[in-house]
Scaffold this active site. Structure first.
Site, PDB file in Angstrom:
ATOM      1  CB  CYS A 112      -0.876   0.037   1.244  1.00  0.00           C
ATOM      2  SG  CYS A 112      -1.869  -1.393   1.462  1.00  0.00           S
TER       3      CYS A 112
HETATM    4  N1  SAJ Z   1       6.475   2.511   8.843  1.00  0.00           N
HETATM    5  C1  SAJ Z   1       7.492   3.303   9.358  1.00  0.00           C
HETATM    6  N2  SAJ Z   1       7.194   4.190  10.344  1.00  0.00           N
HETATM    7  C2  SAJ Z   1       5.919   4.328  10.821  1.00  0.00           C
HETATM    8  C3  SAJ Z   1       4.899   3.511  10.278  1.00  0.00           C
HETATM    9  C4  SAJ Z   1       5.194   2.613   9.286  1.00  0.00           C
HETATM   10  O1  SAJ Z   1       8.639   3.206   8.942  1.00  0.00           O
HETATM   11  O2  SAJ Z   1       5.717   5.132  11.732  1.00  0.00           O
HETATM   12  C5  SAJ Z   1       6.787   1.570   7.767  1.00  0.00           C
HETATM   13  C6  SAJ Z   1       6.423   0.141   8.112  1.00  0.00           C
HETATM   14  O3  SAJ Z   1       7.491  -0.504   8.749  1.00  0.00           O
HETATM   15  C7  SAJ Z   1       6.146  -0.456   6.737  1.00  0.00           C
HETATM   16  C8  SAJ Z   1       5.581   0.710   5.947  1.00  0.00           C
HETATM   17  O4  SAJ Z   1       5.985   1.884   6.647  1.00  0.00           O
HETATM   18  O5  SAJ Z   1       7.327  -0.897   6.123  1.00  0.00           O
HETATM   19  C9  SAJ Z   1       4.064   0.682   5.846  1.00  0.00           C
HETATM   20  O6  SAJ Z   1       3.604   0.536   7.162  1.00  0.00           O
HETATM   21  P1  SAJ Z   1       2.023   0.563   7.546  1.00  0.00           P
HETATM   22  O7  SAJ Z   1       1.922   0.559   9.028  1.00  0.00           O
HETATM   23  O8  SAJ Z   1       1.343   1.650   6.823  1.00  0.00           O
HETATM   24  O9  SAJ Z   1       1.559  -0.870   7.100  1.00  0.00           O
HETATM   25  P2  SAJ Z   1       0.787  -1.347   5.827  1.00  0.00           P
HETATM   26  O10 SAJ Z   1       1.495  -1.110   4.565  1.00  0.00           O
HETATM   27  O11 SAJ Z   1       0.367  -2.737   6.117  1.00  0.00           O
HETATM   28  O12 SAJ Z   1      -0.429  -0.348   5.812  1.00  0.00           O
HETATM   29  C10 SAJ Z   1      -1.680  -0.802   6.111  1.00  0.00           C
HETATM   30  C11 SAJ Z   1      -2.523   0.179   5.389  1.00  0.00           C
HETATM   31  N3  SAJ Z   1      -3.825  -0.349   5.213  1.00  0.00           N
HETATM   32  C12 SAJ Z   1      -4.422  -0.118   4.037  1.00  0.00           C
HETATM   33  O13 SAJ Z   1      -3.921   0.493   3.146  1.00  0.00           O
HETATM   34  C13 SAJ Z   1      -5.764  -0.662   3.894  1.00  0.00           C
HETATM   35  C14 SAJ Z   1      -2.574   1.484   6.141  1.00  0.00           C
HETATM   36  O14 SAJ Z   1      -3.569   2.339   5.587  1.00  0.00           O
HETATM   37  C15 SAJ Z   1      -2.865   1.254   7.570  1.00  0.00           C
HETATM   38  O15 SAJ Z   1      -2.980   2.498   8.234  1.00  0.00           O
HETATM   39  C16 SAJ Z   1      -1.732   0.466   8.137  1.00  0.00           C
HETATM   40  O16 SAJ Z   1      -1.836  -0.824   7.522  1.00  0.00           O
HETATM   41  C17 SAJ Z   1      -1.811   0.377   9.636  1.00  0.00           C
HETATM   42  O17 SAJ Z   1      -2.405   1.283  10.241  1.00  0.00           O
HETATM   43  O18 SAJ Z   1      -1.213  -0.540  10.190  1.00  0.00           O
END
Ligand code: SAJ
Length: 439
Positions: free
Chosen positions: A275
């Site tokens: 995403c």
């Molecule tokens: N990440 C960071 N720092 C942060 C948060 C995330 O480096 O503060 C990194 C994570 O390690 C990862 C990437 O960013 O590599 C994406 O992280 P994510 O928490 O956004 O995880 P995803 O990709 O699984 O995002 C999903 C998304 N869901 C959908 O698109 C339906 C996102 O919108 C959600 O908000 C997220 O999960 C969530 O909240 O966990």
């Protein structure tokens, strides 16, 4: 309300409506299960025969939708699956949940959407509701799906109903699942929105209508661009704090005490998943066609995209400080998945980091609880190294890339000579702090 709308809403309300779900991945399968559990007869369509055969045998290929949920629905034929598009006209509602990747040029690849809608349009008939859930740029539903459906002579909003509803599946999230994650829905016309909202309300607790498909498409892009930009902001803050000699984690913890107007994000080795690294580029691509440069998105992508190199640079500095070169040093990468407690390695920064360390001829090893082995892009395969005290003690640098909860961080620190912790996962470890370095 037209007779057709009333009729469609009626069969939705009494569960006699037949539902088709196209694409049985981490979005489509849980969605198909929710509607089947709500009492509908659901048919899942996926072109991957292996997945379809597995589901027919009651085996799930989606971590968050286990066999014990899928098998009973398959057994009682509440959920059927097929690997073709034959007889799509039997469905009263069709939900499209196919991948929307990026091409190498970071341009949208909507080829999966196009092939799905062309198959559906072949059999489209009066009274059907078609909803796109795949993340895409504003305008896709109206410019790509609608013309192909209306080529049949049927009109959206009159003879058929068309809507967009963004998927919000968060892999590994045990708190928010398909049923209790609010659903935004926007239709081509008010009647389209009305019937789509009515359908989702049968299986999902909170449904939020918006005025158009474009709006619904843009809602999703705002959500994920918001994350990408804020993650890039704290990654840049980490680079600033490094130059200022400040602890970025302490700065973020301090800012997090503000009870309003602030939301913490955390630096990391880069961003992965299906995403956040991809979705914002659908918006910036669309804006380019309108001669507008989405600078936040491009800048966020640049900063997030450079974090793996920042980590590798820092690893080299730490080894240099103990009079070692990357070349020939034993480096153990802990965690290959793109985020904690899941196995998904799509776009994972760990893979970039391993590739760069391999290019610098480090003696590379990895551990990830979800992977017994890893194949890097160049084809090199690494078998998982057992996470033992002996293996840690013979390692020159332990590189913590994914902060899986099951790791024993006290043990890791106790037996490691040098640690680069890119997630602040060792924050609660009291002893051996001198061996730990962070972003
Ligand atoms: N990440 C960071 N720092 C942060 C948060 C995330 O480096 O503060 C990194 C994570 O390690 C990862 C990437 O960013 O590599 C994406 O992280 P994510 O928490 O956004 O995880 P995803 O990709 O699984 O995002 C999903 C998304 N869901 C959908 O698109 C339906 C996102 O919108 C959600 O908000 C997220 O999960 C969530 O909240 O966990």
């Amino acid at each position: 309300m037209s007779r057709l709308v009333a009729q469609l809403k009626g069969i939705i309300a009494d569960r006699s409506a037949r539902i088709g779900v196209v694409g049985l991945g981490y979005v489509g399968l849980p969605l198909a299960v929710e509607f089947a559990q709500a009492g509908f007869r659901v048919t899942g369509i996926d072109l991957d025969r292996k997945k379809v055969e597995g589901l027919k045998a009651g085996k799930s290929h989606v971590e968050d939708t286990p066999d014990e949920v899928v098998a009973p629905l398959i057994k009682k034929r509440a959920l059927r699956v097929q690997h073709h598009y034959r007889s799509c006209d039997r469905f009263d509602a069709i939900l499209i949940c196919v991948p929307t990747p990026l091409r190498k040029t970071k341009d949208p690849d909507i080829s999966y959407i196009v092939s799905a809608i062309e198959e559906i349009a072949r059999d489209v008939r009066r009274g059907q509701l078609i909803i796109l859930e795949s993340t895409t740029y504003p305008g896709t539903t109206e410019e790509v799906l609608r013309p192909r459906l209306e080529a049949s002579g049927l009109r959206a909003g009159k003879d058929i109903f068309l809507a967009f509803s963004p998927e919000r599946v968060d892999p590994g999230n045990r708190g928010f699942v398909t049923r209790n994650t609010p659903k935004v829905v926007g239709g081509t016309t008010a009647d389209c929105t009305d019937v789509a909202v009515h359908l989702y309300r049968q299986a999902i607790e909170h449904v939020h209508p918006v005025s158009s498909t474009h709006t619904a498409e843009m809602v999703k892009l705002l959500e994920n661009t918001f994350r990408a930009v804020n993650i890039a902001l704290v990654n840049e803050l980490a680079l600033m704090c490094e130059r200022l000699g400040l602890d970025v984690w302490e700065v973020i913890d301090g800012a997090s005490t503000k009870p309003f107007g602030f939301m913490p994000f955390y630096p990391g080795p880069g961003i992965g998943g299906h995403c956040i690294p991809l979705d914002p580029h659908y918006l910036s691509w669309k804006m380019k066609t309108l001669n507008y440069s989405a600078r936040f998105i491009e800048l966020a992508s640049d900063i997030n995209g450079m974090m793996p190199s920042v980590v590798v640079r820092k690893a080299g500095q730490l080894l240099n400080d103990v009079r070692k070169s990357v070349n020939g040093s034993r480096v153990l990468v802990l965690g290959a998945a793109y985020k904690r407690d899941i196995g998904d390695t799509r776009e994972s920064p760990a893979l970039d980091i391993m590739r760069m360390l391999d290019e610098q001829r480090a003696r590379l090893a990895f551990h990830d609880p979800f992977h017994a082995q890893l194949r890097l892009e160049g084809g090199k395969v690494y078998k998982r190294t057992p996470l033992t005290a002996a293996n840690l003690e013979r390692t020159d640098l332990v590189l913590l890339v994914t902060d899986h909860s099951e790791y024993d961080y006290d043990m890791i620190v106790r037996h490691s000579r040098l640690i680069l912790d890119t997630r602040n996962a060792t924050r609660n470890v009291k002893t051996g702090r001198s061996r730990i370095h962070r972003l």
